[in-house]
Motif scaffolding. Structure first.
Motif, mmCIF file in Angstrom:
data_model
loop_
_atom_site.group_PDB
_atom_site.id
_atom_site.type_symbol
_atom_site.label_atom_id
_atom_site.label_comp_id
_atom_site.label_asym_id
_atom_site.label_seq_id
_atom_site.Cartn_x
_atom_site.Cartn_y
_atom_site.Cartn_z
ATOM 1 N N VAL A 122 0.844 -1.201 0.000
ATOM 2 C CA VAL A 122 0.000 0.000 0.000
ATOM 3 C C VAL A 122 0.880 1.253 0.000
ATOM 4 O O VAL A 122 0.632 2.194 -0.756
ATOM 5 C CB VAL A 122 -0.956 0.001 1.219
ATOM 6 C CG1 VAL A 122 -1.640 1.351 1.387
ATOM 7 C CG2 VAL A 122 -1.984 -1.107 1.094
ATOM 8 N N VAL A 123 1.916 1.236 0.827
ATOM 9 C CA VAL A 123 2.813 2.389 0.891
ATOM 10 C C VAL A 123 3.502 2.602 -0.453
ATOM 11 O O VAL A 123 3.590 3.732 -0.947
ATOM 12 C CB VAL A 123 3.859 2.208 2.021
ATOM 13 C CG1 VAL A 123 4.974 3.227 1.910
ATOM 14 C CG2 VAL A 123 3.188 2.299 3.372
ATOM 15 N N LEU A 124 3.961 1.538 -1.083
ATOM 16 C CA LEU A 124 4.673 1.671 -2.354
ATOM 17 C C LEU A 124 3.752 2.041 -3.516
ATOM 18 O O LEU A 124 4.138 2.811 -4.393
ATOM 19 C CB LEU A 124 5.420 0.378 -2.682
ATOM 20 C CG LEU A 124 6.637 0.091 -1.810
ATOM 21 C CD1 LEU A 124 7.224 -1.271 -2.169
ATOM 22 C CD2 LEU A 124 7.679 1.167 -1.969
ATOM 23 N N LEU A 125 2.541 1.500 -3.532
ATOM 24 C CA LEU A 125 1.651 1.720 -4.675
ATOM 25 C C LEU A 125 0.783 2.971 -4.543
ATOM 26 O O LEU A 125 0.373 3.539 -5.554
ATOM 27 C CB LEU A 125 0.759 0.498 -4.885
ATOM 28 C CG LEU A 125 1.490 -0.780 -5.288
ATOM 29 C CD1 LEU A 125 0.522 -1.948 -5.355
ATOM 30 C CD2 LEU A 125 2.197 -0.596 -6.618
ATOM 31 N N VAL A 126 0.497 3.393 -3.331
ATOM 32 C CA VAL A 126 -0.358 4.564 -3.123
ATOM 33 C C VAL A 126 0.439 5.714 -2.502
ATOM 34 O O VAL A 126 0.423 6.834 -3.013
ATOM 35 C CB VAL A 126 -1.572 4.205 -2.229
ATOM 36 C CG1 VAL A 126 -2.417 5.432 -1.950
ATOM 37 C CG2 VAL A 126 -2.414 3.112 -2.874
ATOM 38 N N GLY A 127 1.110 5.436 -1.400
ATOM 39 C CA GLY A 127 1.800 6.499 -0.667
ATOM 40 C C GLY A 127 2.978 7.094 -1.404
ATOM 41 O O GLY A 127 3.162 8.314 -1.401
ATOM 42 N N LEU A 128 3.784 6.263 -2.026
ATOM 43 C CA LEU A 128 4.980 6.772 -2.709
ATOM 44 C C LEU A 128 4.636 7.675 -3.898
ATOM 45 O O LEU A 128 5.236 8.750 -4.031
ATOM 46 C CB LEU A 128 5.896 5.625 -3.121
ATOM 47 C CG LEU A 128 7.253 6.025 -3.663
ATOM 48 C CD1 LEU A 128 8.021 6.885 -2.668
ATOM 49 C CD2 LEU A 128 8.066 4.789 -4.005
ATOM 50 N N PRO A 129 3.672 7.319 -4.755
ATOM 51 C CA PRO A 129 3.315 8.270 -5.823
ATOM 52 C C PRO A 129 2.794 9.608 -5.284
ATOM 53 O O PRO A 129 3.109 10.661 -5.836
ATOM 54 C CB PRO A 129 2.234 7.534 -6.613
ATOM 55 C CG PRO A 129 2.523 6.099 -6.384
ATOM 56 C CD PRO A 129 3.028 6.019 -4.978
ATOM 57 N N LEU A 130 2.022 9.562 -4.200
ATOM 58 C CA LEU A 130 1.559 10.813 -3.593
ATOM 59 C C LEU A 130 2.732 11.616 -3.050
ATOM 60 O O LEU A 130 2.781 12.840 -3.209
ATOM 61 C CB LEU A 130 0.558 10.516 -2.472
ATOM 62 C CG LEU A 130 -0.790 9.962 -2.912
ATOM 63 C CD1 LEU A 130 -1.628 9.587 -1.705
ATOM 64 C CD2 LEU A 130 -1.517 10.957 -3.797
ATOM 65 N N TYR A 131 3.692 10.931 -2.430
ATOM 66 C CA TYR A 131 4.869 11.626 -1.908
ATOM 67 C C TYR A 131 5.707 12.212 -3.050
ATOM 68 O O TYR A 131 6.279 13.287 -2.903
ATOM 69 C CB TYR A 131 5.720 10.691 -1.050
ATOM 70 C CG TYR A 131 6.889 11.406 -0.427
ATOM 71 C CD1 TYR A 131 6.704 12.238 0.660
ATOM 72 C CD2 TYR A 131 8.170 11.281 -0.954
ATOM 73 C CE1 TYR A 131 7.764 12.915 1.233
ATOM 74 C CE2 TYR A 131 9.232 11.959 -0.396
ATOM 75 C CZ TYR A 131 9.025 12.771 0.696
ATOM 76 O OH TYR A 131 10.082 13.447 1.246
ATOM 77 N N ILE A 132 5.783 11.523 -4.159
ATOM 78 C CA ILE A 132 6.533 12.046 -5.310
ATOM 79 C C ILE A 132 5.916 13.349 -5.798
ATOM 80 O O ILE A 132 6.632 14.300 -6.127
ATOM 81 C CB ILE A 132 6.600 10.994 -6.438
ATOM 82 C CG1 ILE A 132 7.510 9.844 -6.009
ATOM 83 C CG2 ILE A 132 7.061 11.610 -7.740
ATOM 84 C CD1 ILE A 132 7.476 8.654 -6.938
ATOM 85 N N ILE A 133 4.587 13.406 -5.809
ATOM 86 C CA ILE A 133 3.910 14.643 -6.220
ATOM 87 C C ILE A 133 4.237 15.771 -5.245
ATOM 88 O O ILE A 133 4.560 16.893 -5.654
ATOM 89 C CB ILE A 133 2.392 14.406 -6.318
ATOM 90 C CG1 ILE A 133 2.094 13.460 -7.483
ATOM 91 C CG2 ILE A 133 1.638 15.721 -6.487
ATOM 92 C CD1 ILE A 133 0.671 12.950 -7.514
ATOM 93 N N VAL A 134 4.177 15.480 -3.950
ATOM 94 C CA VAL A 134 4.494 16.492 -2.934
ATOM 95 C C VAL A 134 5.960 16.917 -3.037
ATOM 96 O O VAL A 134 6.273 18.112 -3.002
ATOM 97 C CB VAL A 134 4.176 15.956 -1.518
ATOM 98 C CG1 VAL A 134 4.715 16.881 -0.444
ATOM 99 C CG2 VAL A 134 2.680 15.755 -1.358
ATOM 100 N N ALA A 135 6.861 15.954 -3.192
ATOM 101 C CA ALA A 135 8.289 16.272 -3.277
ATOM 102 C C ALA A 135 8.599 17.088 -4.529
ATOM 103 O O ALA A 135 9.421 18.019 -4.484
ATOM 104 C CB ALA A 135 9.111 14.985 -3.263
ATOM 105 N N THR A 136 7.958 16.772 -5.632
ATOM 106 C CA THR A 136 8.174 17.529 -6.867
ATOM 107 C C THR A 136 7.663 18.959 -6.717
ATOM 108 O O THR A 136 8.300 19.904 -7.182
ATOM 109 C CB THR A 136 7.473 16.839 -8.047
ATOM 110 O OG1 THR A 136 7.933 15.499 -8.131
ATOM 111 C CG2 THR A 136 7.747 17.542 -9.350
#
Length: 79
Positions: free
Chosen positions: A18-32
């Motif tokens: 769940v963290v890799l498939l949902v959380g990480l893409p959301l974090y990538i958007i925030v980090a970008t």
């Protein structure tokens, strides 16, 4: 001596997915988005921001991912 997590091995595997498939893409958007705030700054500052953001995301999930790639320790031994 290893520290035992409160979650079972299977639960940790599911939550890590769940963290890799949902959380990480959301974090990538925030980090970008955060990295974009430093677009006019020097390249070295941008590099530092992205390196820090690239490391910071894993710190809260360190215990969740520990040992996930290994065999299930709770599974019965194979003969």
């Amino acid at each position: 001596m290893t520290k035992k997590s409160g979650l079972s091995y299977k639960a940790r595997r599911r939550w890590s997915m769940v963290v890799l498939l949902v959380g990480l893409p959301l974090y990538i958007i925030v980090a970008t988005t955060l990295g974009g705030l430093f677009a006019g700054q020097s390249v070295l500052l941008q590099l530092v921001v992205y390196v820090v953001l690239g490391i910071v995301w894993i710190l809260p999930f360190k215990s969740l991912f520990r040992g996930i790639g290994q065999a299930d320790p709770d599974a019965p031994p194979e003969d």
